[in-house]
Design a protein around this motif. Structure first.
Motif, PDB file in Angstrom:
ATOM      1  N   LYS A 197     -15.892  26.499  47.441  1.00  0.00           N
ATOM      2  CA  LYS A 197     -14.883  25.436  48.529  1.00  0.00           C
ATOM      3  C   LYS A 197     -15.130  25.427  49.779  1.00  0.00           C
ATOM      4  CE  LYS A 197     -11.092  25.044  44.418  1.00  0.00           C
ATOM      5  NZ  LYS A 197     -11.305  27.124  43.775  1.00  0.00           N
ATOM      6  N   TYR A 198     -16.062  25.956  49.993  1.00  0.00           N
ATOM      7  CA  TYR A 198     -16.563  25.239  51.375  1.00  0.00           C
ATOM      8  C   TYR A 198     -17.374  23.982  51.514  1.00  0.00           C
ATOM      9  CZ  TYR A 198     -18.164  30.087  51.601  1.00  0.00           C
ATOM     10  OH  TYR A 198     -18.010  32.094  51.067  1.00  0.00           O
ATOM     11  N   THR A 199     -16.928  24.044  53.683  1.00  0.00           N
ATOM     12  CA  THR A 199     -17.158  22.557  53.639  1.00  0.00           C
ATOM     13  C   THR A 199     -18.857  22.141  53.761  1.00  0.00           C
ATOM     14  OG1 THR A 199     -17.546  24.117  56.012  1.00  0.00           O
ATOM     15  CG2 THR A 199     -15.426  22.213  55.632  1.00  0.00           C
ATOM     16  N   SER A 200     -18.895  20.981  54.151  1.00  0.00           N
ATOM     17  CA  SER A 200     -20.508  20.890  54.042  1.00  0.00           C
ATOM     18  C   SER A 200     -20.983  21.798  55.337  1.00  0.00           C
ATOM     19  CB  SER A 200     -20.809  19.189  54.109  1.00  0.00           C
ATOM     20  OG  SER A 200     -22.038  18.856  54.420  1.00  0.00           O
ATOM     21  N   ARG A 201     -20.566  22.052  55.832  1.00  0.00           N
ATOM     22  CA  ARG A 201     -20.675  22.936  57.411  1.00  0.00           C
ATOM     23  C   ARG A 201     -21.375  24.538  56.674  1.00  0.00           C
ATOM     24  NH1 ARG A 201     -20.718  23.197  62.874  1.00  0.00           N
ATOM     25  NH2 ARG A 201     -19.600  25.037  62.953  1.00  0.00           N
ATOM     26  N   LYS A 202     -20.070  24.322  56.380  1.00  0.00           N
ATOM     27  CA  LYS A 202     -19.858  26.091  56.225  1.00  0.00           C
ATOM     28  C   LYS A 202     -21.412  26.059  55.054  1.00  0.00           C
ATOM     29  CE  LYS A 202     -16.617  30.044  55.419  1.00  0.00           C
ATOM     30  NZ  LYS A 202     -15.397  30.482  54.634  1.00  0.00           N
ATOM     31  N   LEU A 203     -21.284  25.245  53.866  1.00  0.00           N
ATOM     32  CA  LEU A 203     -22.116  25.727  52.927  1.00  0.00           C
ATOM     33  C   LEU A 203     -23.172  25.022  53.074  1.00  0.00           C
ATOM     34  CD1 LEU A 203     -22.846  25.949  49.737  1.00  0.00           C
ATOM     35  CD2 LEU A 203     -22.162  23.593  49.554  1.00  0.00           C
ATOM     36  N   ASN A 204     -23.654  24.623  54.413  1.00  0.00           N
ATOM     37  CA  ASN A 204     -24.933  24.920  54.991  1.00  0.00           C
ATOM     38  C   ASN A 204     -25.171  25.913  55.963  1.00  0.00           C
ATOM     39  OD1 ASN A 204     -25.407  21.783  54.186  1.00  0.00           O
ATOM     40  ND2 ASN A 204     -25.107  21.316  55.839  1.00  0.00           N
ATOM     41  N   MET A 205     -24.287  26.772  56.246  1.00  0.00           N
ATOM     42  CA  MET A 205     -24.498  28.117  56.812  1.00  0.00           C
ATOM     43  C   MET A 205     -25.065  29.047  56.008  1.00  0.00           C
ATOM     44  SD  MET A 205     -21.410  28.483  59.586  1.00  0.00           S
ATOM     45  CE  MET A 205     -21.343  30.260  59.394  1.00  0.00           C
ATOM     46  N   LEU A 206     -24.182  28.865  55.090  1.00  0.00           N
ATOM     47  CA  LEU A 206     -24.706  29.745  54.225  1.00  0.00           C
ATOM     48  C   LEU A 206     -25.826  29.775  53.537  1.00  0.00           C
ATOM     49  CD1 LEU A 206     -24.457  31.924  51.055  1.00  0.00           C
ATOM     50  CD2 LEU A 206     -23.161  30.244  49.842  1.00  0.00           C
ATOM     51  N   ILE A 207     -26.174  28.959  53.433  1.00  0.00           N
ATOM     52  CA  ILE A 207     -28.116  28.172  52.730  1.00  0.00           C
ATOM     53  C   ILE A 207     -28.519  28.960  53.725  1.00  0.00           C
ATOM     54  CG2 ILE A 207     -29.398  26.748  52.221  1.00  0.00           C
ATOM     55  CD1 ILE A 207     -26.775  25.324  50.651  1.00  0.00           C
ATOM     56  N   GLU A 208     -28.268  28.711  55.224  1.00  0.00           N
ATOM     57  CA  GLU A 208     -29.962  29.116  56.323  1.00  0.00           C
ATOM     58  C   GLU A 208     -30.238  30.537  56.584  1.00  0.00           C
ATOM     59  OE1 GLU A 208     -31.918  27.321  57.237  1.00  0.00           O
ATOM     60  OE2 GLU A 208     -31.315  25.300  56.717  1.00  0.00           O
ATOM     61  N   ASP A 209     -28.824  31.322  55.953  1.00  0.00           N
ATOM     62  CA  ASP A 209     -28.563  32.994  56.412  1.00  0.00           C
ATOM     63  C   ASP A 209     -29.500  33.109  54.675  1.00  0.00           C
ATOM     64  OD1 ASP A 209     -27.137  32.568  58.558  1.00  0.00           O
ATOM     65  OD2 ASP A 209     -24.983  33.672  57.887  1.00  0.00           O
ATOM     66  N   PHE A 210     -28.947  32.416  53.122  1.00  0.00           N
ATOM     67  CA  PHE A 210     -29.806  33.080  52.232  1.00  0.00           C
ATOM     68  C   PHE A 210     -31.310  32.386  52.856  1.00  0.00           C
ATOM     69  CE2 PHE A 210     -30.695  30.717  48.046  1.00  0.00           C
ATOM     70  CZ  PHE A 210     -30.235  32.101  47.754  1.00  0.00           C
ATOM     71  N   LYS A 211     -31.256  32.028  52.985  1.00  0.00           N
ATOM     72  CA  LYS A 211     -33.555  31.219  53.129  1.00  0.00           C
ATOM     73  C   LYS A 211     -33.897  32.649  54.207  1.00  0.00           C
ATOM     74  CE  LYS A 211     -34.906  27.266  53.418  1.00  0.00           C
ATOM     75  NZ  LYS A 211     -35.284  26.159  54.078  1.00  0.00           N
ATOM     76  N   ALA A 212     -33.119  32.320  55.060  1.00  0.00           N
ATOM     77  CA  ALA A 212     -33.654  33.968  56.310  1.00  0.00           C
ATOM     78  C   ALA A 212     -33.793  35.074  55.885  1.00  0.00           C
ATOM     79  CB  ALA A 212     -32.532  34.366  57.323  1.00  0.00           C
ATOM     80  N   ALA A 213     -32.899  35.217  53.798  1.00  0.00           N
ATOM     81  CA  ALA A 213     -33.079  36.314  54.102  1.00  0.00           C
ATOM     82  C   ALA A 213     -34.415  36.425  52.721  1.00  0.00           C
ATOM     83  CB  ALA A 213     -31.516  36.812  53.423  1.00  0.00           C
ATOM     84  N   GLY A 214     -34.756  35.740  52.212  1.00  0.00           N
ATOM     85  CA  GLY A 214     -35.709  34.596  51.402  1.00  0.00           C
ATOM     86  C   GLY A 214     -35.422  34.523  49.985  1.00  0.00           C
ATOM     87  N   GLY A 215     -33.999  33.986  50.323  1.00  0.00           N
ATOM     88  CA  GLY A 215     -33.376  33.292  49.105  1.00  0.00           C
ATOM     89  C   GLY A 215     -34.414  31.911  48.572  1.00  0.00           C
ATOM     90  N   GLN A 216     -34.385  31.108  47.615  1.00  0.00           N
ATOM     91  CA  GLN A 216     -35.260  30.383  47.478  1.00  0.00           C
ATOM     92  C   GLN A 216     -33.732  28.475  46.009  1.00  0.00           C
ATOM     93  OE1 GLN A 216     -38.668  32.749  46.071  1.00  0.00           O
ATOM     94  NE2 GLN A 216     -39.340  31.280  47.238  1.00  0.00           N
ATOM     95  N   GLY A 217     -33.450  29.200  45.737  1.00  0.00           N
ATOM     96  CA  GLY A 217     -32.798  28.442  44.681  1.00  0.00           C
ATOM     97  C   GLY A 217     -31.129  29.026  44.929  1.00  0.00           C
ATOM     98  N   ILE A 218     -30.428  27.308  44.789  1.00  0.00           N
ATOM     99  CA  ILE A 218     -29.432  26.965  44.371  1.00  0.00           C
ATOM    100  C   ILE A 218     -29.597  26.417  43.011  1.00  0.00           C
ATOM    101  CG2 ILE A 218     -29.058  24.956  45.312  1.00  0.00           C
ATOM    102  CD1 ILE A 218     -27.001  25.363  46.753  1.00  0.00           C
TER     103      ILE A 218
END
Ligand code: MN
Ligand code: MN
Ligand code: MN
Length: 286
Positions: A197-218
């Protein structure tokens, strides 16, 4: 062709044994499956031979809990080497933490004069059996004991933050969990992004941190029907250069709204997750 990359067995908090899950996949014509039990690959391992016998392709999978900025996030790992020592040690540590939390929860309930469910510890152990303990087992026990009607009610009344059974979890950090999966040669996926239930902005933050860690999918598809939500997630995946996964999060047959393999297709505008797999999916062009 029907594919499902997110489901559970009794090896964690699902209702079916790994063999029963494979039988259900056959019944529903699901041709390719990833068993993604919470913090264990035991169900996947138990299902391997039987799935091969029944003609269901199994992709290795797990759903690991982790901490992101003080909140619990679930990461699905797909198509990794299940024998990878670092990954297995990390999952073993999470399982140990889960029992520490469950025992603390039991102690809290037992110390309440206004909570009356005798032999709680014994009943939770019965409920968990060979699985991985989680709040879902408490919820299921409370439903069966007639204390609540359903899972949301169990969380609302007893299990969520601020309620009598709540104990904070000490999950490993997001980057660490993504690191185990990629070190084991797998692909990390943000599970059910709408659940947080994140805002769009917060979901984008999660995605950016996830990608920086090597994550590739959603997980873009968790639902049976095409929807604006799926389109929105597909566009978001594209905007961040992520691949799209799909999964029902099946736990038990009576949850009819989460049927195994009952999923809308991944929108064509976004690359599907299997393009990143080392294992080719039978019957699909990569
Ligand atoms: Mn679960
Ligand atoms: Mn989950
Ligand atoms: Mn799940």
């Amino acid at each position: 062709m029907k594919i499902d990359f997110h489901c559970h067995t009794r090896a964690s908090d699902g209702a079916l044994t790994p063999h029963e899950l494979i039988d259900l996949a056959v019944k529903y014509s699901v041709e390719c499956l990833a068993i993604t039990d919470h913090d264990t690959t035991a169900g996947y391992e138990q299902a391997l031979d039987y799935a091969a016998e029944k003609g269901v392709q199994l992709i290795s999978g797990v759903e690991a809990s982790c901490d992101w900025r003080g909140q619990t996030i679930h990461i699905v790992g797909l198509d990794f080497d299940p024998r990878h020592a670092g990954l297995q040690q990390g999952l073993a540590d999470i399982r140990e933490m889960r029992w520490t939390r469950a025992n603390a929860m039991i102690a809290k309930f037992e110390n309440r004069y206004d909570f009356n469910l005798p032999n709680l510890s014994e009943k939770i152990h019965e409920q968990v059996a060979e699985g991985v303990v989680g709040r879902g087992h408490f919820s299921q026990l409370f439903i069966e004991a007639g204390l609540v009607k359903n899972t949301p009610q169990a969380f609302d009344r007893y299990l969520k933050r601020g309620r009598i059974g709540y104990v904070k979890s000490e999950w490993p950090p997001l980057a660490e969990v993504v690191g185990w999966i990629t070190a084991a040669g797998g692909v990390a996926v943000i599970a059910h992004p709408k659940v947080y239930k994140y805002t769009s902005r917060k979901l984008n933050m999660l995605i950016e941190d996830f990608k920086a860690a090597g994550g590739q999918g959603i997980e873009v598809v968790n639902q049976p029907h095409a929807s604006s939500e799926i389109i929105g997630l597909a566009d978001r995946a594209n905007a961040h250069g992520l691949h799209a996964s799909l999964g029902s999060d099946f736990h038990r047959p009576e949850h009819t709204w989460r049927g195994l393999g009952w999923l809308a297709p991944i929108p064509e505008r976004v690359p599907p997750i299997w393009q990143l797999f080392k294992t080719p999916i039978k019957g699909l062009d990569h």
